[in-house]
Design a protein around this motif. Structure first.
Motif, PDB file in Angstrom:
ATOM      1  N   PHE A  21       0.870  -1.138  -0.187  1.00 21.36           N
ATOM      2  CA  PHE A  21       0.053  -0.022  -0.039  1.00 21.36           C
ATOM      3  C   PHE A  21       0.858   1.209   0.108  1.00 21.36           C
ATOM      4  O   PHE A  21       1.909   1.257   0.469  1.00 21.36           O
TER       5      PHE A  21
ATOM      6  N   ASP B  30      -3.892   3.030   0.111  1.00 21.96           N
ATOM      7  CA  ASP B  30      -3.956   2.919  -1.198  1.00 21.96           C
ATOM      8  C   ASP B  30      -3.267   1.675  -1.931  1.00 21.96           C
ATOM      9  O   ASP B  30      -1.971   1.615  -2.070  1.00 21.96           O
ATOM     10  N   TYR B  31      -4.284   0.494  -2.289  1.00 21.09           N
ATOM     11  CA  TYR B  31      -3.681  -0.533  -2.686  1.00 21.09           C
ATOM     12  C   TYR B  31      -2.933  -0.535  -3.733  1.00 21.09           C
ATOM     13  O   TYR B  31      -3.218  -0.092  -4.713  1.00 21.09           O
TER      14      TYR B  31
ATOM     15  N   ARG C  16      -9.383   7.034  -3.189  1.00 19.32           N
ATOM     16  CA  ARG C  16     -10.138   6.278  -2.489  1.00 19.32           C
ATOM     17  C   ARG C  16     -10.961   5.123  -3.358  1.00 19.32           C
ATOM     18  O   ARG C  16     -11.029   4.019  -3.109  1.00 19.32           O
TER      19      ARG C  16
ATOM     20  N   ASN D 280      -8.612  -0.747  -1.641  1.00 18.32           N
ATOM     21  CA  ASN D 280      -8.148   0.500  -0.490  1.00 18.32           C
ATOM     22  C   ASN D 280      -9.021   0.355   0.655  1.00 18.32           C
ATOM     23  O   ASN D 280     -10.058  -0.191   0.839  1.00 18.32           O
TER      24      ASN D 280
END
Length: 144
Positions: A30, A42-43, A72, A78
């Motif tokens: 992330f 945030d992936y 997002r 996320n």
């Protein structure tokens, strides 16, 4: 009469690139984005074999032009955490033996979210920013 509400736009105030969360069989990467209203994990990607191959994937995103809402909605994976739901935030700098890490404990979950980095991350600046906002909920271990 109608109520007058002041709408403050959510702004990105800080980001930390490429922190890792250990899963049961994988590692999840992330970027951590701090806004004036909360934290967005945030992936980036998931890796099942990093520990075997000794690959250290690193992905740096430029968030210029992004809004908090667009970050997002970038991925279903996320994780969004509002400052109101935070019980504690712990930052710990890297030492010779331990990786740097960032830990979040919330009122909405019994599980802590712990992200680490093999890179030398300086948490001092974000610690100062969040200390003013969250007071005693934030701690920094400078020695690791």
């Amino acid at each position: 009469m109608g109520e007058l509400k002041l709408q403050i736009e959510e702004k990105i105030i800080y980001k930390i690139d490429n922190l890792t969360k250990k899963g049961s069989i994988d590692l999840v990467y992330f970027n951590v984005v701090f806004t004036n209203e909360g934290i967005i994990l945030d992936y980036l990607h998931r890796s099942f074999r990093t520990w075997i191959l000794r690959i250290k994937p690193y992905k740096k995103l430029d968030y210029d032009g992004y809004t908090a809402e667009s970050i997002r909605s970038r991925s279903d994976e996320n994780i969004c955490i509002s400052y109101d739901s935070i019980k504690s935030l712990k930052f710990s700098n890297r030492t010779f033996i331990k990786n740097a890490y960032f830990e979040i404990e919330t009122t909405t979950s019994d599980d802590k979210v712990r992200l680490f980095s093999r890179h030398d991350v300086d948490f001092s600046e974000i610690h100062e920013i969040l200390e003013n906002l969250l007071l005693e909920k934030v701690s920094l271990n400078r020695k690791g």
